[in-house]
Design a protein around this motif. Sequence first.
Motif, PDB file in Angstrom:
ATOM      1  N   HIS A 225      25.661  43.839  36.405  1.00 11.39           N
ATOM      2  CA  HIS A 225      24.553  43.548  37.087  1.00 11.39           C
ATOM      3  C   HIS A 225      24.447  42.436  37.969  1.00 11.39           C
ATOM      4  N   VAL A 226      24.969  41.201  37.320  1.00 10.07           N
ATOM      5  CA  VAL A 226      24.925  40.179  38.382  1.00 10.07           C
ATOM      6  C   VAL A 226      26.475  39.708  39.600  1.00 10.07           C
ATOM      7  N   VAL A 227      27.306  40.482  39.692  1.00  9.51           N
ATOM      8  CA  VAL A 227      28.308  41.138  40.223  1.00  9.51           C
ATOM      9  C   VAL A 227      28.149  40.494  41.179  1.00  9.51           C
ATOM     10  N   ASP A 228      28.931  39.557  41.883  1.00 13.64           N
ATOM     11  CA  ASP A 228      29.176  38.421  43.639  1.00 13.64           C
ATOM     12  C   ASP A 228      27.265  38.492  44.395  1.00 13.64           C
ATOM     13  N   GLU A 229      26.771  38.528  43.127  1.00 14.38           N
ATOM     14  CA  GLU A 229      25.495  37.190  44.229  1.00 14.38           C
ATOM     15  C   GLU A 229      24.994  35.832  43.844  1.00 14.38           C
ATOM     16  N   LEU A 230      25.716  35.332  44.893  1.00 18.84           N
ATOM     17  CA  LEU A 230      25.746  34.343  45.001  1.00 18.84           C
ATOM     18  C   LEU A 230      26.846  33.348  43.601  1.00 18.84           C
ATOM     19  N   ASN A 231      26.835  32.510  43.096  1.00 17.16           N
ATOM     20  CA  ASN A 231      27.583  32.430  42.370  1.00 17.16           C
ATOM     21  C   ASN A 231      28.034  33.019  40.891  1.00 17.16           C
ATOM     22  N   SER A 232      26.997  33.805  41.137  1.00 15.65           N
ATOM     23  CA  SER A 232      27.177  34.777  39.311  1.00 15.65           C
ATOM     24  C   SER A 232      28.593  34.788  38.763  1.00 15.65           C
ATOM     25  N   ASN A 233      29.260  34.951  39.764  1.00 15.37           N
ATOM     26  CA  ASN A 233      31.089  35.730  38.832  1.00 15.37           C
ATOM     27  C   ASN A 233      31.124  34.369  38.577  1.00 15.37           C
ATOM     28  N   ALA A 234      31.042  33.184  38.911  1.00 18.09           N
ATOM     29  CA  ALA A 234      31.869  31.741  38.176  1.00 18.09           C
ATOM     30  C   ALA A 234      31.117  31.665  36.981  1.00 18.09           C
ATOM     31  N   TYR A 235      29.618  31.692  36.715  1.00 20.61           N
ATOM     32  CA  TYR A 235      29.058  31.799  35.329  1.00 20.61           C
ATOM     33  C   TYR A 235      29.977  33.046  34.841  1.00 20.61           C
ATOM     34  N   MET A 236      29.922  33.957  34.567  1.00 20.52           N
ATOM     35  CA  MET A 236      31.287  35.192  33.962  1.00 20.52           C
ATOM     36  C   MET A 236      31.879  34.852  33.663  1.00 20.52           C
TER      37      MET A 236
END
Length: 585
Positions: free
Chosen positions: A268-279
Amino acid sequence: MHYPDSPTPGSYYNGHYVPTSAERTAYQAAHIDAWAKSIKYGYYGIYFFAATIFVGAVVNLYFIWERRRRLAHGSTTSLIVRKAAAFGRWVAYLRLPYAIDRWIAPLYTTGSLAQTMLLAFAFTFCTGWCFGITYWYRPAFWGSSPLGLRSEWLAMAMLPFLFVLAQKRNLIGTFTGTAYEKLQVLHQGVAGLHFYMSLVHTGAMAVRGAREQGLMQSSSYLTGWIALGPLVWLCVASLPVFRSKAYEGFWFLHLFAVIVYLTTLWYHVVDELNSNAYMYATFAVFAYGFTIRMGWLLYRNLTLHTAHIETSSTGALLLTVPTRMRWTPGQHVVLRFPGVRPLESHPFTMALPASSSEEEQQLRFMVLPRDGFTGALARKVVQAGGSTSQRVLIDGPFGESGLTFRAYDSALLLAGGTGIAHVLPIFTDLVAHMKSEQGSRSLCSRVELIWVVRTIGVAEWFIKDIQNAISGLSHQQVVVRIMVTTEENSGSKDGDSIDDVKDADGQEDATNDTSNFRVLNGRPDLASLVHSRSQEWSGRMAVSSCGPASFTSDVCNACANVELNILAGTAKCDELFLSSSLYSW
């Protein structure tokens, strides 16, 4: 996801102008919360958690330093520090009365006033950032809902901390000196906040979708709806009313739902701004906790352990496990019996402290069989004729150390039923240091142990240990009272203060009694007991409590009232420290 009638930039769709990418970017730049800048709300969430943990760590470090200073020099603290500590402890100890809490408990696990205030402040923090800024929606086709973006990043910021709070060996507990079982209230509370922010995000984005092309207008909408499913399951199935019915089954379903949620959330959030960092941070936290715990589990069980189990006359299970493991008073382990239920485990508190010897020693546990794991273990023992030996895997030790009680002048130890397993090691450690002129220093010169049991048979396994521990010590140093609540005695009444209860011979247990070990009939008034000791004992006073929810709630609130007396200057003791534990978490 492709729509044949998708709107064309620079044209009109369903009566709404569809801007070009450049027009949308320029519009958002001219208004607050542009899509690219909305990540700042995630940073605000991180700052909130970091500041809270920092304050907790500073307080923990101060008390560690203070206790070591006391043991080394016996020095006192200033009046203003004692008053500040009393206020902080009042907030930390005060709880809802059990008569009220019992009706809330099936739906919500309440904690202390401090925990409730912290979660309430976090709720206000999130709500304020989301709804306090009244720019909630952009015109149709001009970009994502600002309300949905703010709630999205706050929810993402919670995710790594949510997983840290769920682990038995975690960095927050290390920094703040808090046992993992006491962090469970915060874990559940943060999970509720994450769910709350996720629902706000879902609702805001659904409003945007309904204004534009519908609730399935893109792949991000599809993956969002899919990710919401396991999150709803995680939160609803984790309610105490469901969790307590079948905890072992809940744990596996919970873990499975967590994996499904993280997987769907990633898409759902992959590559959305810095979502990857939280994941990535969440995955790292998950992997760290799993690796550390599995590593310790393997190390602890390089040599296989065998538990010797027998049934007492009261139906309780008495477990003995030879081991070379070391632990401190008040800690517990998690036991797994491959020959009983190999996929299930259960926490048990060691009933005696570890010796200073490097030789093999005994882990001893007293277990009252209930449904589930302990019931299956009891049936195994009955089938074996009342006594059996089983291979067991040991995970631990966990929990706060009872060694801190050495830094206090007096100790009141309160146990209900099998709660003695938590309290007795602390008692044994303190009285051993009273007798010893060598070893680690202890300032404690007075100890009182009150153990409340339904029948005297429950106490038989430990009476000899207690009597051996207190031999040679005077009534002014050590007092032990075992209170039996179900045996009839015309001279005792439920609700009496322990100082007013009569023993089996009908003699008053007066305060000038020279016996330091008594078995009495009746039920102590815990609130009056704590209050009276705070008016009789001077210096620093420590209280340890372990028992059922009503028992612990009464002690916590009684200690909170003493903190108010310390603030008012009406208590004889200068300081009161409480360490409380429940049967279950």
